[in-house]
Design a protein around this motif. Structure first.
Motif, PDB file in Angstrom:
ATOM      1  N   UNK A 190      89.852 -62.381  20.394  1.00 50.51           N
ATOM      2  CA  UNK A 190      89.914 -62.291  21.713  1.00 50.51           C
ATOM      3  C   UNK A 190      88.973 -61.171  22.356  1.00 50.51           C
ATOM      4  N   UNK A 191      89.197 -59.929  21.672  1.00 47.23           N
ATOM      5  CA  UNK A 191      88.680 -58.635  22.256  1.00 47.23           C
ATOM      6  C   UNK A 191      87.318 -58.932  21.811  1.00 47.23           C
ATOM      7  N   UNK A 192      86.790 -59.628  20.598  1.00 48.04           N
ATOM      8  CA  UNK A 192      85.515 -59.688  20.235  1.00 48.04           C
ATOM      9  C   UNK A 192      84.771 -60.346  21.357  1.00 48.04           C
ATOM     10  N   UNK A 193      85.269 -61.834  21.692  1.00 48.15           N
ATOM     11  CA  UNK A 193      84.821 -62.626  22.598  1.00 48.15           C
ATOM     12  C   UNK A 193      84.490 -61.874  24.013  1.00 48.15           C
ATOM     13  N   UNK A 194      85.318 -61.020  24.285  1.00 47.94           N
ATOM     14  CA  UNK A 194      85.118 -60.225  25.521  1.00 47.94           C
ATOM     15  C   UNK A 194      84.067 -59.320  25.516  1.00 47.94           C
ATOM     16  N   UNK A 195      84.030 -58.782  24.210  1.00 46.36           N
ATOM     17  CA  UNK A 195      82.854 -57.477  24.108  1.00 46.36           C
ATOM     18  C   UNK A 195      81.694 -57.847  23.775  1.00 46.36           C
ATOM     19  N   UNK A 196      81.577 -59.196  23.213  1.00 45.90           N
ATOM     20  CA  UNK A 196      79.959 -59.720  22.727  1.00 45.90           C
ATOM     21  C   UNK A 196      79.740 -60.749  23.844  1.00 45.90           C
ATOM     22  N   UNK A 197      78.412 -60.592  24.387  1.00 43.63           N
ATOM     23  CA  UNK A 197      77.851 -61.631  25.296  1.00 43.63           C
ATOM     24  C   UNK A 197      77.936 -63.156  24.803  1.00 43.63           C
ATOM     25  N   UNK A 198      78.286 -64.061  25.759  1.00 42.03           N
ATOM     26  CA  UNK A 198      78.582 -65.423  25.316  1.00 42.03           C
ATOM     27  C   UNK A 198      77.428 -66.011  24.572  1.00 42.03           C
ATOM     28  N   UNK A 199      76.191 -65.826  24.858  1.00 42.40           N
ATOM     29  CA  UNK A 199      75.145 -66.488  24.262  1.00 42.40           C
ATOM     30  C   UNK A 199      75.009 -65.890  22.726  1.00 42.40           C
ATOM     31  N   UNK A 200      75.655 -64.812  22.450  1.00 42.90           N
ATOM     32  CA  UNK A 200      75.678 -64.263  20.831  1.00 42.90           C
ATOM     33  C   UNK A 200      76.756 -64.785  20.249  1.00 42.90           C
ATOM     34  N   UNK A 201      77.879 -65.393  20.814  1.00 45.03           N
ATOM     35  CA  UNK A 201      78.924 -65.902  20.118  1.00 45.03           C
ATOM     36  C   UNK A 201      78.857 -66.756  18.827  1.00 45.03           C
TER      37      UNK A 201
END
Length: 261
Positions: A190-201
């Motif tokens: 969850x923390x990574x999803x918030x910290x990294x831009x969605x287009x890079x998920x």
């Protein structure tokens, strides 16, 4: 006392242990990372180790080290923090030139899940593209990676306009597996999803498990800093850098990218 149960730490040792814990941080970025961004780590390592901006021009790329020179990945936080103090936060400067293809090693095998919960296999996902693989083990290293990633994306966008070969960024967050790490997996992701831009998920991967052999294969000797590797279309590791990117190192990255494309 946890590290040295048989002796009473001195005042100096206690201070160094606090530094080690501070630099180590959590397994992965907390939700506050998105707000902090990379700006928190610009110009050296203030607020974590209190170090000045890196001025050293040491050139000791891990890919060029002999077995005798390779640092063990078993040193622990205390030793790694002491190393960062000695090297002013820069274990080595990025390689000046790409490693010849016939001397390069294949990126090590790894199974990980991206932030969309899909399993990704490396190096299979690297074949056919020039890839910047950005790896972190702690929040401190994670915050350093964008200093490499964004310039690489900018250079890649310019190359695409020239109809050159496709490139990609693979961001990998890793930690040694264990009961606590696996219990906290949901919070980490969850923390990574918030910290990294969605287009890079889709290209942002998480691995919780055995990491010793992986780190050994890439000559990763310090897990506190971020590490970047430039991998060619055949999955061969051709270039490496670490820590916060300096202007000269970014020039080397762009040159290496141009040669591999």
């Amino acid at each position: 006392s946890l590290l040295f149960p048989s002796m009473r730490p001195s005042v100096v040792l206690r201070g160094r242990l606090r530094l080690a814990r501070s630099a180590a941080g959590g397994f992965f970025p907390s939700c506050s990372c998105a707000a902090q961004g990379v700006a928190g780590s610009k110009g050296g390592m203030p607020g974590v180790l209190g170090m000045p901006p890196v001025q050293s021009m040491r050139t000791l790329p891990l890919l060029r080290q002999s077995k005798r020179e390779r640092r063990s990945v078993d040193k622990g936080y205390f030793h790694e923090v002491m190393e960062l103090q000695k090297t002013k936060g820069k274990p080595y400067m990025a390689m000046k030139t790409v490693r010849p293809a016939d001397k390069a090693e294949t990126f090590p095998d790894l199974k990980a899940e991206n932030l969309m919960d899909h399993e990704i296999h490396l190096p299979s996902a690297l074949v056919g593209k020039v890839s910047l693989v950005a790896i972190s083990f702690k929040q401190f290293g994670f915050l350093q990676l964008d200093s490499w990633i964004q310039p690489f994306l900018d250079a890649s966008s310019a190359a695409k306009k020239d109809k050159k070969r496709v490139s990609q960024v693979i961001q990998l967050s890793m930690t040694e597996g264990g009961i606590i790490a696996n219990l906290l997996r949901g919070s980490m992701v969850s923390g990574l999803r918030e910290a990294i831009p969605v287009e890079r998920h889709p290209n942002s991967l998480v691995h919780i498990g055995k990491i010793h052999d992986f780190c050994d294969a890439l000559r990763i000797g310090n897990q506190l800093v971020g590490h970047v590797f430039l991998v060619d279309q055949k999955g061969k590791v051709r270039w490496s850098g670490c820590g916060e990117a300096e202007a000269e190192e970014l020039d080397r990255l762009r040159t290496a990218l141009g040669e591999l494309q």
